[in-house]
Scaffold this active site. Structure first.
Site, mmCIF file in Angstrom:
data_model
loop_
_atom_site.group_PDB
_atom_site.id
_atom_site.type_symbol
_atom_site.label_atom_id
_atom_site.label_comp_id
_atom_site.label_asym_id
_atom_site.label_seq_id
_atom_site.Cartn_x
_atom_site.Cartn_y
_atom_site.Cartn_z
ATOM 1 N N SER A 22 0.813 -1.219 0.000
ATOM 2 C CA SER A 22 0.000 0.000 0.000
ATOM 3 C C SER A 22 0.847 1.270 0.000
ATOM 4 O O SER A 22 0.307 2.373 0.088
ATOM 5 C CB SER A 22 -0.924 0.008 1.223
ATOM 6 O OG SER A 22 -0.156 -0.003 2.428
ATOM 7 N N ASN A 109 -2.072 -2.573 13.270
ATOM 8 C CA ASN A 109 -3.513 -2.344 13.296
ATOM 9 C C ASN A 109 -3.879 -1.064 14.040
ATOM 10 O O ASN A 109 -4.679 -0.259 13.561
ATOM 11 C CB ASN A 109 -4.232 -3.534 13.937
ATOM 12 C CG ASN A 109 -4.100 -4.801 13.113
ATOM 13 O OD1 ASN A 109 -3.530 -4.783 12.023
ATOM 14 N ND2 ASN A 109 -4.630 -5.905 13.622
ATOM 15 N N THR A 154 -39.609 27.302 -8.831
ATOM 16 C CA THR A 154 -39.895 25.942 -8.371
ATOM 17 C C THR A 154 -40.164 25.120 -9.628
ATOM 18 O O THR A 154 -40.730 25.640 -10.605
ATOM 19 C CB THR A 154 -41.122 25.880 -7.439
ATOM 20 O OG1 THR A 154 -42.296 26.312 -8.157
ATOM 21 C CG2 THR A 154 -40.922 26.763 -6.211
ATOM 22 N N HIS A 155 -39.731 23.888 -9.632
ATOM 23 C CA HIS A 155 -39.842 23.023 -10.818
ATOM 24 C C HIS A 155 -39.140 23.641 -12.031
ATOM 25 O O HIS A 155 -39.481 23.341 -13.172
ATOM 26 C CB HIS A 155 -41.313 22.746 -11.172
ATOM 27 C CG HIS A 155 -42.127 22.235 -10.033
ATOM 28 N ND1 HIS A 155 -42.150 20.910 -9.658
ATOM 29 C CD2 HIS A 155 -42.936 22.891 -9.156
ATOM 30 C CE1 HIS A 155 -42.960 20.754 -8.616
ATOM 31 N NE2 HIS A 155 -43.432 21.950 -8.288
ATOM 32 N N SER A 276 -14.126 26.393 -27.615
ATOM 33 C CA SER A 276 -14.361 25.190 -28.412
ATOM 34 C C SER A 276 -13.266 25.048 -29.453
ATOM 35 O O SER A 276 -12.774 26.039 -29.994
ATOM 36 C CB SER A 276 -15.723 25.277 -29.097
ATOM 37 O OG SER A 276 -15.847 24.320 -30.139
ATOM 38 N N LYS A 282 -17.784 30.032 -28.852
ATOM 39 C CA LYS A 282 -18.160 29.387 -27.597
ATOM 40 C C LYS A 282 -17.370 29.902 -26.394
ATOM 41 O O LYS A 282 -16.187 30.181 -26.476
ATOM 42 C CB LYS A 282 -17.965 27.868 -27.696
ATOM 43 C CG LYS A 282 -18.870 27.167 -28.679
ATOM 44 C CD LYS A 282 -20.335 27.269 -28.267
ATOM 45 C CE LYS A 282 -20.649 26.523 -26.996
ATOM 46 N NZ LYS A 282 -20.442 25.070 -27.109
ATOM 47 N N ASN A 284 -17.411 28.289 -22.666
ATOM 48 C CA ASN A 284 -18.000 27.176 -21.920
ATOM 49 C C ASN A 284 -17.723 27.242 -20.421
ATOM 50 O O ASN A 284 -16.603 27.562 -20.002
ATOM 51 C CB ASN A 284 -17.470 25.854 -22.468
ATOM 52 C CG ASN A 284 -17.831 25.634 -23.924
ATOM 53 O OD1 ASN A 284 -18.903 26.038 -24.369
ATOM 54 N ND2 ASN A 284 -16.937 25.008 -24.671
ATOM 55 N N GLU A 289 -18.978 22.641 -14.785
ATOM 56 C CA GLU A 289 -19.318 21.312 -15.284
ATOM 57 C C GLU A 289 -18.431 20.236 -14.656
ATOM 58 O O GLU A 289 -18.904 19.143 -14.319
ATOM 59 C CB GLU A 289 -19.199 21.287 -16.807
ATOM 60 C CG GLU A 289 -20.289 22.106 -17.503
ATOM 61 C CD GLU A 289 -20.095 22.188 -19.010
ATOM 62 O OE1 GLU A 289 -19.096 21.630 -19.513
ATOM 63 O OE2 GLU A 289 -20.938 22.805 -19.676
ATOM 64 N N TYR A 316 -9.603 -6.386 12.938
ATOM 65 C CA TYR A 316 -9.036 -5.871 11.706
ATOM 66 C C TYR A 316 -9.073 -6.927 10.603
ATOM 67 O O TYR A 316 -8.876 -8.112 10.849
ATOM 68 C CB TYR A 316 -7.589 -5.411 11.923
ATOM 69 C CG TYR A 316 -6.953 -4.838 10.670
ATOM 70 C CD1 TYR A 316 -7.147 -3.513 10.324
ATOM 71 C CD2 TYR A 316 -6.186 -5.640 9.823
ATOM 72 C CE1 TYR A 316 -6.593 -2.980 9.166
ATOM 73 C CE2 TYR A 316 -5.618 -5.125 8.669
ATOM 74 C CZ TYR A 316 -5.826 -3.792 8.347
ATOM 75 O OH TYR A 316 -5.284 -3.285 7.199
ATOM 76 N N GLN A 321 -7.600 -1.921 4.175
ATOM 77 C CA GLN A 321 -6.565 -1.166 3.474
ATOM 78 C C GLN A 321 -7.180 -0.309 2.364
ATOM 79 O O GLN A 321 -6.609 0.713 1.974
ATOM 80 C CB GLN A 321 -5.535 -2.136 2.874
ATOM 81 C CG GLN A 321 -4.387 -1.454 2.131
ATOM 82 C CD GLN A 321 -3.302 -2.437 1.745
ATOM 83 O OE1 GLN A 321 -2.570 -2.937 2.606
ATOM 84 N NE2 GLN A 321 -3.205 -2.746 0.467
ATOM 85 N N LYS A 324 -8.086 3.926 2.400
ATOM 86 C CA LYS A 324 -7.240 5.098 2.174
ATOM 87 C C LYS A 324 -7.399 5.701 0.790
ATOM 88 O O LYS A 324 -7.565 6.909 0.654
ATOM 89 C CB LYS A 324 -5.782 4.735 2.440
ATOM 90 C CG LYS A 324 -5.525 4.420 3.902
ATOM 91 C CD LYS A 324 -4.165 3.817 4.118
ATOM 92 C CE LYS A 324 -4.132 3.041 5.410
ATOM 93 N NZ LYS A 324 -5.033 1.865 5.392
#
Length: 461
Positions: A22, A109, A154-155, A276, A282, A284, A289, A316, A321, A324
């Site tokens: 690890s 441990n 709303t909606h 773009s 463009k 963006n 995003e 344990y 492991q 992490k």
């Protein structure tokens, strides 16, 4: 031969060695591992388990290893498996046989349980500072837009007029809750598991409280089985991180919508936008995003942790492991997202005129028309019906409520009078909503003051 290899007659298979190791990701626990080992060595000497001279040699050796790592002079070994065995091997190579005494009364441990708690505690402090940075960005732009009227939704349909300040402060409240979750999580994880051993403590007369105090813990774990097998604090932290990302993703979605030509409420700074490869026009919102997209990987970390732990018997198991990489990635992702999102938000240009025009469309003042009739004595349900009929009438006439003549209003109810126009004015619609938490100037100023107080109070901690 491995430090644990006394009972084995064969070397570990090379593929298993790579699979088992690890160090490629837990190397980042080096500082916590060394500080925990220093505290452990001091405690061993205090309890007369090792001599004071041996403790001094161990501590100096560990400090030298820490310095070498931070100077980039150390290459970690996959053969030593993890950060704990790497540090111990380096110590033995540096100071000789005395280094072999460090692990007295300790297991990997409880060692890793200690290191990980120390690490995520430090990370929580970083996260709290980043949330305060984000709250500062929200406060700045909100305080500049107390009078900027916009449609509330709303909606995703226009509903009632509010202010941009009011809208932004909703996110201010979300991130305040996120901050408080981190504080609560910190309290529950701030107990030291060191001294739990592999699962059943040890026969050495250890002073667990001494180590806990040395390392800044409030207490020690009360059950050694739980001490080495508990990963609730990692799951709880990743859960808090997932909620933070959910809030950032909702905010990102709105920013993406707001900077479209269809909305046109804001413009992102060129430094936080991209173009773009084929369409020259463009601009963006890639930062927003990406934040929205990266939310999924933090959710994934939470699911990984929950799934990893759901079938593990005490105490344990090697499965643990896997904790992490999941929490490290979630922490790295959230810190990066908050940081760049805060900077992006602080540079946003607000198109207040377009927001005001949008609030004037879609009959956002219809509820105020109904409230007007209620205040004249009409039951709310009847008032709701009358205004609904008026809205349909306006749709057919392609006009707005506030543009109707008084005669047209009276055609639907004799309760209408010339003060209806004052009631339907968007600014008045907002300013009359003085209920605590509402969008009126008096209300949002209280909200702004609360956010400012929160930021200043927490920055002092």
């Amino acid at each position: 031969m491995k430090l644990w290899g006394g009972r084995f007659q064969k070397e570990t298979n090379s593929l298993v060695n790579a699979f088992h190791s690890s160090i490629s990701f837990d190397y980042r626990l080096y500082e916590e591992d060394i500080k925990g080992s220093i505290a452990h060595a001091k405690m061993l000497a205090s309890c007369n388990v090792i001599s004071f001279d041996d403790m001094e040699k161990i501590v100096e050796g560990l400090k030298s290893i820490l310095e070498n790592i931070e100077n980039g002079e150390v290459n970690f070994s996959e053969d030593a498996e993890d950060i704990h065995m790497n540090v111990e091997t380096m110590l033995i190579n540096s100071i000789g046989e005395v280094g072999k005494k460090l692990h007295t009364g300790r297991s990997r441990n409880d060692q890793v349980a200690l290191d990980l708690r120390m690490y995520v505690k430090k990370e929580i402090d970083k996260l709290k500072n980043l949330i305060l940075k984000l709250e500062n960005s929200i406060y700045k732009i909100a305080s500049e837009n107390v009078d900027t009227i916009m449609p509330g939704y709303t909606h995703l349909q226009k509903a009632q007029p509010i202010t941009f300040c009011h809208h932004l402060l909703a996110y201010g409240e979300m991130f305040k809750r996120d901050y408080s979750r981190l504080v609560d999580c910190y309290k529950r994880m701030n107990v030291s598991p060191l001294g739990s051993g592999a699962l059943a403590t040890t026969t050495y007369p250890l002073d667990r409280y001494m180590v806990a105090e040395e390392l800044g813990f409030d207490d020690v774990t009360m059950n050694s089985l739980d001490g080495v097998s508990d990963r609730d604090y990692v799951i709880e932290l990743n859960s808090a991180l997932a909620i933070i990302m959910m809030h950032l993703s909702r905010f990102s979605e709105e920013i993406i919508l707001w900077c479209t030509g269809e909305f046109g409420f804001i413009e992102l700074d060129d430094g936080f936008s991209t173009g773009s490869s084929i369409m020259p026009q463009k601009k963006n919102p890639d930062v927003a995003e990406l934040v929205r997209g990266k939310t999924g990987r933090v959710y994934g970390g939470l699911i990984t942790l929950l799934t990893m732990m759901k079938g593990l018997p005490l105490a344990y198991n090697k499965d643990m492991q896997e904790d992490k990489e999941a929490i490290f990635d979630s922490l790295d992702t959230v810190k990066l997202c908050i940081d760049v999102f805060s900077d992006m938000l602080s540079t946003v240009k607000v198109n207040s005129g377009r927001m005001r025009d949008a609030a004037g469309e879609g009959f956002t003042n219809a509820t105020d028309g109904a409230d007007y009739l209620v205040k004249k004595g009409m039951p709310f349900r009847d008032a709701h019906k009358v205004i609904g009929q008026l809205v349909f009438y306006c749709i057919e006439k392609k006009t707005k409520l506030e543009d109707l003549t008084l005669e047209e209003f009276k055609g639907f109810s004799s309760l209408f009078d010339k003060d209806i126009y004052e009631a339907l004015d968007l600014k008045n619609c907002v300013e009359r909503r003085e209920v605590v938490g509402g969008p009126s100037k008096s209300s949002v100023n209280i909200q702004l003051d609360n956010l400012k107080y929160f930021i200043k109070k927490e920055q002092k901690h």
